[in-house]
Design an enzyme around this catalytic site. Structure first.
Site, PDB file in Angstrom:
ATOM      1  N   GLY A 157       6.060   0.993  11.536  1.00 52.72           N
ATOM      2  CA  GLY A 157       7.490   0.944  11.258  1.00 52.72           C
ATOM      3  C   GLY A 157       8.034  -0.442  10.977  1.00 52.72           C
ATOM      4  O   GLY A 157       9.243  -0.599  10.769  1.00 52.72           O
ATOM      5  N   ASP A 193       8.713  21.158  -6.404  1.00 54.82           N
ATOM      6  CA  ASP A 193       7.264  21.120  -6.611  1.00 54.82           C
ATOM      7  C   ASP A 193       6.561  22.404  -6.186  1.00 54.82           C
ATOM      8  O   ASP A 193       5.354  22.525  -6.340  1.00 54.82           O
ATOM      9  CB  ASP A 193       6.641  19.914  -5.901  1.00 54.82           C
ATOM     10  N   SER A 220      -4.139  -2.056   4.083  1.00 56.86           N
ATOM     11  CA  SER A 220      -3.232  -1.032   4.617  1.00 56.86           C
ATOM     12  C   SER A 220      -3.455   0.311   3.920  1.00 56.86           C
ATOM     13  O   SER A 220      -3.809   0.370   2.739  1.00 56.86           O
ATOM     14  CB  SER A 220      -1.781  -1.477   4.417  1.00 56.86           C
ATOM     15  N   GLU A 221      -3.234   1.385   4.662  1.00 60.08           N
ATOM     16  CA  GLU A 221      -3.305   2.725   4.083  1.00 60.08           C
ATOM     17  C   GLU A 221      -1.914   3.281   3.796  1.00 60.08           C
ATOM     18  O   GLU A 221      -1.770   4.415   3.356  1.00 60.08           O
ATOM     19  CB  GLU A 221      -4.054   3.668   5.034  1.00 60.08           C
ATOM     20  N   ASP A 266      15.009  18.582  -6.586  1.00 67.97           N
ATOM     21  CA  ASP A 266      14.435  17.838  -5.471  1.00 67.97           C
ATOM     22  C   ASP A 266      14.204  16.414  -5.978  1.00 67.97           C
ATOM     23  O   ASP A 266      14.024  16.202  -7.175  1.00 67.97           O
ATOM     24  CB  ASP A 266      13.114  18.480  -5.052  1.00 67.97           C
ATOM     25  N   ILE A 274      -0.361 -14.656   7.905  1.00 70.98           N
ATOM     26  CA  ILE A 274       0.432 -13.935   6.901  1.00 70.98           C
ATOM     27  C   ILE A 274       1.174 -12.797   7.605  1.00 70.98           C
ATOM     28  O   ILE A 274       0.572 -12.021   8.347  1.00 70.98           O
ATOM     29  CB  ILE A 274      -0.459 -13.328   5.793  1.00 70.98           C
ATOM     30  N   LEU A 275       2.474 -12.715   7.363  1.00 75.80           N
ATOM     31  CA  LEU A 275       3.277 -11.578   7.842  1.00 75.80           C
ATOM     32  C   LEU A 275       4.046 -11.013   6.653  1.00 75.80           C
ATOM     33  O   LEU A 275       4.631 -11.773   5.873  1.00 75.80           O
ATOM     34  CB  LEU A 275       4.288 -12.009   8.908  1.00 75.80           C
ATOM     35  N   ASP A 281       9.247  22.733  -1.333  1.00 79.71           N
ATOM     36  CA  ASP A 281      10.541  23.297  -1.705  1.00 79.71           C
ATOM     37  C   ASP A 281      10.532  24.822  -1.777  1.00 79.71           C
ATOM     38  O   ASP A 281      11.459  25.421  -2.321  1.00 79.71           O
ATOM     39  CB  ASP A 281      10.972  22.734  -3.068  1.00 79.71           C
TER      40      ASP A 281
END
Length: 731
Positions: A486, A617, A456-457, A419, A498-499, A621
């Site tokens: 997205g 893992d 951001s998370e 994997d 800021i971007l 899987d």
């Protein structure tokens, strides 16, 4: 289906185990039963609505054996058994030594004193009685087995030596009618067999050293805080939620989470990892590991059978009690072996006495030699002793092999499927590239990007913020933060907009980005996620983030290629990202954009090409691990309760895939050696005992020599398995 393990006493050869296994399998509700002569275990899977442990015990008792109390292996019981055999051997040897004098007189021709000569038979009878007492278990078990129509190794010894004693007593009582004494033969036989059993018990004890060592790792006591006071209690009295005090140099009593303190912990005894691991507040710790530096206060989270060490011990015990498919042939032969030997011994006696016309003493010697030279024990020990040592070696290095079937199948692996995320890669995105535009620096780009992404998370944002922290770059408080799903994130600092995000975000905000287009495409071609940073509608840099290969992944794949294994990577990621990782790692084939539920189907297709091992893992899987011929699950230090993997790599190091396959090949080579010598010994020994060489060169196998050969055949098989301890794992 429920599974239970019974510890059986009274089995003295592989034939005993085969008979008991057959009886247990006949019980209604039993789906499988594996009885292992070497480990004295019966592992039974059954429908608890139909049958149960009481019925199993009834079958065991009916066949002439008994179940030990308790459900765990007890090293002290094994020590007691070995010590008991040693005492019996000493008694037998002391009273056998005088027979050397009698044999010297017979073969060297020196005269016996008159009083001894006249009473020689009676003196020998008195000397053999303590020897018979020392070997009484052979007669108790042997006769009982005959009565149960289940003759075993002890039955052969009882019949052979019993016939010799009976005939010798006739000579003693009626010297005018019968000639020839077998007392010395009986004494030497029992002594040699006891010596063999003792050496076998010592050697078998060494094969299960892994269990003994693991049990020895457990802490005996724990210091806990109760009612505001520190008290010391036995390990079994710890409760979930207790605060444990662990000072430098002390063992951590059980699993827990650091509540207070900072230290380094030596986890080598359970994971095989040599370097101490740093531990701080809220970090998980493993029971039986050693605190090396500062004092820790640890809140217990798992106790008893739920702890890491208890799970490992249980797993190793189950593996050592399981059977490899290669053992089936030996078991089948062992089941019919003893009755066949009794028939051959009887035919040998009748042929030499009635057909060939040899004396009663000569013919009786043939029958006795055949019965005592035969050894089903060697066949019964050939596979399980090697499995015990092999699984023990693996456990000591953090490679937990759940059963002997996995050990055997791993030898034949053709294709290794990995994997990607969390197995070949670290599973956490990292900043890989920063391309500043003219007039700007890497630190400046990272400073602006981290300041906005710190809110951001998303894992990509966390990777950028982490990189800035590592570089000791100041992160500013950003206002008007907004995450655009997205696409990216926006914010404001020091009155500047800021971007940071993808091309789509730049297009939506009419930001010119053609001058960085080549950089973006190049990074994307390498399988990286690319983010463009713009300040007040001007692009000042490009940041690339990727889930990087583990440090040892490339090395592991190179070693597997040297072993002629085909390497496949399977992932849900897009083809471009997957190909980039595969190229870097040196992987032969990529299967990308596969949903988790589709992975098992892909494994099934690969199985048409050969034996497949799947490395994953153990969670996402699970279906693929179950479908593969060998499922190899990566552990995470304490998570060993992985149901789908047949092999668990506790250190989370994929180089151990190489070590697991090497260990399998080495163990199987030892098993094949053991089986060869066990079969070869019997194939040669029985015809020689029957006297096939006597008409050619006058050689006749004496019963005492046959007994010695039988005793040491088992010892040689176990000793060969113990040589496996010289195996060296690759680092």
């Amino acid at each position: 289906m429920k599974k239970t393990t019974l510890f059986i006493e009274g089995m003295h050869c592989a034939g005993c185990a085969a008979d008991l296994e057959k009886s247990l399998k006949k019980l209604e509700g039993v789906s499988s039963a594996d009885v292992n002569y070497a480990t004295k275990k019966a592992i039974i899977r059954y429908d608890e609505k139909v049958t149960g442990i009481d019925k199993f015990k009834g079958i065991v008792n009916k066949r002439g054996y008994f179940v030990e109390s308790g459900q765990i292996e007890n090293p002290e019981e094994k020590d007691k058994e070995t010590e008991d055999l040693k005492k019996k051997l000493v008694i037998s040897a002391i009273f056998t030594l005088p027979f050397v004098y009698f044999m010297g007189a017979m073969f060297l021709g020196f005269p016996l004193p008159m009083f001894i000569h006249r009473s020689e038979a009676w003196i020998q009878l008195l000397l053999v009685l303590p020897v018979l007492y020392a070997g009484r278990q052979f007669y108790i078990t042997g006769v009982r087995s005959l009565y149960m129509r289940n003759p075993g190794m002890d039955s052969l010894v009882a019949l052979g030596t019993g016939a010799a004693v009976f005939y010798s007593m006739l000579v003693t009582l009626l010297p005018e009618t019968f000639q020839g004494l077998y007392y010395e033969t009986v004494a030497f036989l029992i002594t040699f067999i006891l010596l063999g059993r003792y050496l076998e018990a010592v050697a078998k004890g060494k094969t299960s050293e892994a269990i003994r060592n693991l049990i020895g790792l457990q802490a005996k006591t724990a210091k806990v805080i109760r009612k505001g006071k520190e008290i010391e209690i036995p390990i079994k009295e710890i409760r979930v939620g207790d605060i444990m005090i662990v000072r430098p140099g002390e063992k951590i009593p059980t699993e827990g989470v650091v509540a207070e303190g900072h230290s380094s912990v030596d986890e080598s005894m359970v994971t095989g990892e040599s370097m101490p691991v740093s531990k701080k507040k809220d970090d998980a710790v493993i029971g039986a590991t050693i605190n090396t530096k500062g004092m820790l206060k640890i809140k217990s989270t798992k106790i008893g059978k739920d702890t890491f060490l208890s799970q490992v011990i249980k797993m190793v015990e189950d593996a050592q009690g399981s059977k490899a498919p290669i053992q089936k042939l030996a078991d089948k032969i062992s089941f019919y072996f003893v009755p066949g030997v009794i028939v051959l011994a009887l035919l040998g006696f009748l042929t030499w006495y009635f057909i060939i016309g040899q004396s009663l003493v000569f013919s009786l010697g043939i029958g006795i030699a055949v019965m005592v030279v035969a050894c089903p024990c060697a066949m019964g020990l050939a596979t399980p002793t090697a499995v015990m040592v092999g699984t023990g070696l693996g456990a000591g290095k953090g490679i937990l092999i759940k059963n002997a079937q996995a050990l055997q199948k791993s030898e034949k692996i053709d294709i290794v499927v990995f994997d990607k995320t969390g197995t070949l890669t670290k599973g956490l995105p990292e900043v890989t590239d920063i391309f500043p535009q003219p007039g700007h620096t890497e630190r400046e780009v990272l400073e602006w990007a981290a300041s906005v992404e710190n809110n951001s998370e998303h894992p990509l944002g966390e990777a950028i913020a982490k990189k800035a922290q590592e570089e000791k770059i100041k992160i500013h408080d950003v206002k008007k933060f907004k995450a655009i799903t997205g696409k990216g994130v926006t914010g404001e600092y020091n009155k500047k907009a800021i971007l940071i995000g993808n091309l789509e975000l730049m297009d939506e905000n009419n930001i010119e980005h053609r001058h960085v287009q080549d950089i973006v495409w190049h990074l994307q071609f390498e399988g990286k996620t690319v983010m463009i940073l713009a300040i007040d509608n001007e692009v000042i840099g490009v940041v690339a983030v990727a889930d990087k290969l583990k440090d040892n992944a490339k090395e592991a794949i190179e070693k597997l290629h040297k072993m002629s294994k085909k390497i496949v990577m399977i992932t849900g990621d897009n083809v471009r990202t997957a190909d980039a990782i595969a190229k870097e790692a040196g992987i032969d084939k990529v299967i990308a954009e596969v949903l988790p539920k589709e992975k098992s189907d892909k494994i099934k297709e690969l199985q048409k090409e050969g034996v497949v091992a799947m490395v994953g893992d153990g969670i996402n899987d699970a279906p693929a691990l179950a479908q593969a011929d060998v499922g190899i699950a990566l552990g995470s230090g304490t998570d060993v309760a992985i149901e789908t993997g047949e092999i668990i790599l506790v250190k989370n190091d994929i180089r151990d895939v190489v070590n697991a396959i090497r260990l399998s090949k080495y163990t199987m080579a030892k098993i094949k050696q053991n089986l060869f010598w066990a079969f070869f010994y019997n194939v040669v020994g029985i015809p020689v005992a029957l006297g096939v060489l006597y008409p050619i060169n006058g050689f006749l196998l004496q019963p005492a020599v046959a007994g010695a050969a039988m005793a040491f055949s088992s010892v040689s098989v176990v000793s060969n398995s113990l040589l496996m301890k010289r195996f060296r794992f690759e680092k």
